[in-house]
Design a protein around this motif. Structure first.
Motif, PDB file in Angstrom:
ATOM      1  N   VAL A  94       0.864  -1.189   0.000  1.00 56.81           N
ATOM      2  CA  VAL A  94       0.000   0.000   0.000  1.00 56.81           C
ATOM      3  C   VAL A  94       0.899   1.237   0.000  1.00 56.81           C
ATOM      4  N   GLU A  95       0.266   2.386  -0.208  1.00 57.86           N
ATOM      5  CA  GLU A  95       1.036   3.628  -0.268  1.00 57.86           C
ATOM      6  C   GLU A  95       0.708   4.550   0.896  1.00 57.86           C
ATOM      7  N   SER A 110      -3.205   4.614   3.916  1.00 57.75           N
ATOM      8  CA  SER A 110      -4.131   3.723   3.228  1.00 57.75           C
ATOM      9  C   SER A 110      -4.894   2.883   4.240  1.00 57.75           C
ATOM     10  N   VAL A 113      -6.110  -2.746   0.803  1.00 61.02           N
ATOM     11  CA  VAL A 113      -5.261  -3.086  -0.344  1.00 61.02           C
ATOM     12  C   VAL A 113      -6.192  -3.110  -1.547  1.00 61.02           C
ATOM     13  N   THR A 124      -5.914   3.634  -7.907  1.00 64.49           N
ATOM     14  CA  THR A 124      -6.285   2.523  -7.004  1.00 64.49           C
ATOM     15  C   THR A 124      -7.586   1.866  -7.459  1.00 64.49           C
ATOM     16  N   MET A 159      -5.037   4.682  -0.269  1.00 65.99           N
ATOM     17  CA  MET A 159      -5.728   3.610  -0.982  1.00 65.99           C
ATOM     18  C   MET A 159      -6.855   3.040  -0.121  1.00 65.99           C
ATOM     19  N   CYS A 333      -3.102   8.924  -5.342  1.00 66.01           N
ATOM     20  CA  CYS A 333      -3.415   7.624  -4.769  1.00 66.01           C
ATOM     21  C   CYS A 333      -3.291   6.472  -5.768  1.00 66.01           C
ATOM     22  N   LYS A 337       2.177   2.374  -6.617  1.00 66.63           N
ATOM     23  CA  LYS A 337       2.027   0.915  -6.566  1.00 66.63           C
ATOM     24  C   LYS A 337       1.854   0.366  -7.986  1.00 66.63           C
TER      25      LYS A 337
END
Ligand code: SF4
Length: 349
Positions: A94-95, A110, A113, A124, A159, A333, A337
């Motif tokens: 996750v970020e 976040s 997931v 996301t 996220m 967001c 990832k």
């Protein structure tokens, strides 16, 4: 005991940790001591909790574990924003984003997931939903980073949809605020939702942070096109919910409104938005879209944003325009990832 079988006691708010210690036959204050070590001293090794007796430390070691998460990628923007890609124990990522400003140092965390909400403007939204984060995984995003300045504010705007993981989010909020631990006041914490109306009053009643609602559209047709949740909870229903909210003290809703060029940024939209929110106290945060490769939506010019803001101001609505941060490091967001996942894929091909 095998480490995999030990019980994880991270993520328990202080009262739950006290209760767990009492269950084991210890006084409740042992739970408070442990909580302070974990969240104030940031200690993950029971052996180093030196004011606990040796026998108690051995018992903790035998029965419990204190897992953590890992930063696997870190990107720094020219404007000081830092984006972290955080790996969870099961390998999911996750970020979190650290955003420094003049008077505040915010961490955007976040809560899931991936995300089920599938907003079309959000990277996301294109990642499949995998799982909810546990409360400790939400809190740990703050615990593992070493930013240039201590974090003063938390926003749950990373996220995931926080109200779709409500119980774990509430536990995390309690931990963030506890005076024995991280000590962030509720005025320094904001939870952002796409508008899951059944949870909104519940959250306001919990009184654990400020409420932000992502609106991004002024008609159902427009909003449903980019936010599928609008089909379930349309704008009028959302506004009715906001109108009837009962805050403790001087609370009010903040609306986040991302402007997309030629889509929702006309002066008519601005007038419509002002009328939608005319029946209750609120604040509007305007943002200009951070373009990404997933969406055809474009960023409007600064002039269009300022003209939009002028209309809202003419209705005496408190409106802020937040300049996008970290545009050079994919800070919106889900972007980092996705980039890292694509890079790994290319390396495998
Ligand atoms: S904007 Fe928020 S709610 Fe919508 S898809 Fe992205 S993470 Fe989910």
């Amino acid at each position: 005991m095998d480490s995999a079988l030990r019980e994880n006691i991270k993520g328990l708010p202080i009262d739950a940790l006290e209760a767990r210690m009492v269950e084991l036959g210890h006084p409740a204050f042992r739970g408070r001591q442990l909580f302070r070590w974990i969240y104030s001293e940031r200690e993950n090794d029971f052996e180093k909790m030196t004011d606990l007796s040796k026998a108690f430390r051995s018992e903790l070691l035998e029965k419990f574990c204190l897992p953590t998460v890992q930063i696997v990628e870190e990107r720094k923007s020219v404007d000081g924003t830092i984006k972290y890609l955080v790996q969870l124990p099961d390998g999911e990522k996750v970020e979190s984003v650290y955003i420094p400003a003049e008077d505040r140092y915010t961490l955007c965390v976040s809560t899931q997931v991936g995300c089920k909400m599938a907003c079309s403007f959000c990277a996301t939204g294109y990642q499949k939903f995998t799982r909810d984060l546990k409360s400790w995984e939400i809190v740990e995003q703050l615990m593992v980073i070493k930013p240039p300045h201590p974090v003063t504010n938390i926003v749950m705007m990373g996220m995931g949809e926080p109200f779709d993981n409500y119980d774990e989010v509430i536990k995390a909020l309690k931990i963030f605020q506890d005076p024995m631990g991280i000590k962030l006041g509720k005025r320094h914490i904001t939870v952002s939702t796409v508008g899951l109306t059944p949870k909104i009053q519940q959250f306001v009643d919990a009184n654990l942070g400020k409420l932000a609602i992502s609106l991004h559209g002024t008609t159902d047709e427009q909003r449903s096109e980019i936010m599928p949740i609008n089909k379930k909870y349309p704008i009028n229903h959302l506004m009715e919910t906001c109108k009837n909210l009962k805050f403790k003290g001087k609370g009010r809703v903040t609306f986040e409104y991302i402007l997309f060029d030629g889509f929702n940024d006309s002066l008519d939209d601005a007038h419509r938005l002002a009328k939608l929110v005319s029946e209750f106290p609120c604040k509007i945060n305007l943002l200009a879209y951070n373009e990404n490769s997933f969406s055809k939506l474009k960023r409007p010019s600064e002039d269009r944003v300022l003209a939009f803001q002028d209309v809202l101001s003419s209705y005496y609505i408190t409106t802020t325009y937040r300049r996008s941060r970290g545009r050079d490091i994919a800070a919106a967001c889900g972007q980092l990832k996705t980039e890292v996942a694509n890079r790994s894929l290319r390396q495998l091909q």
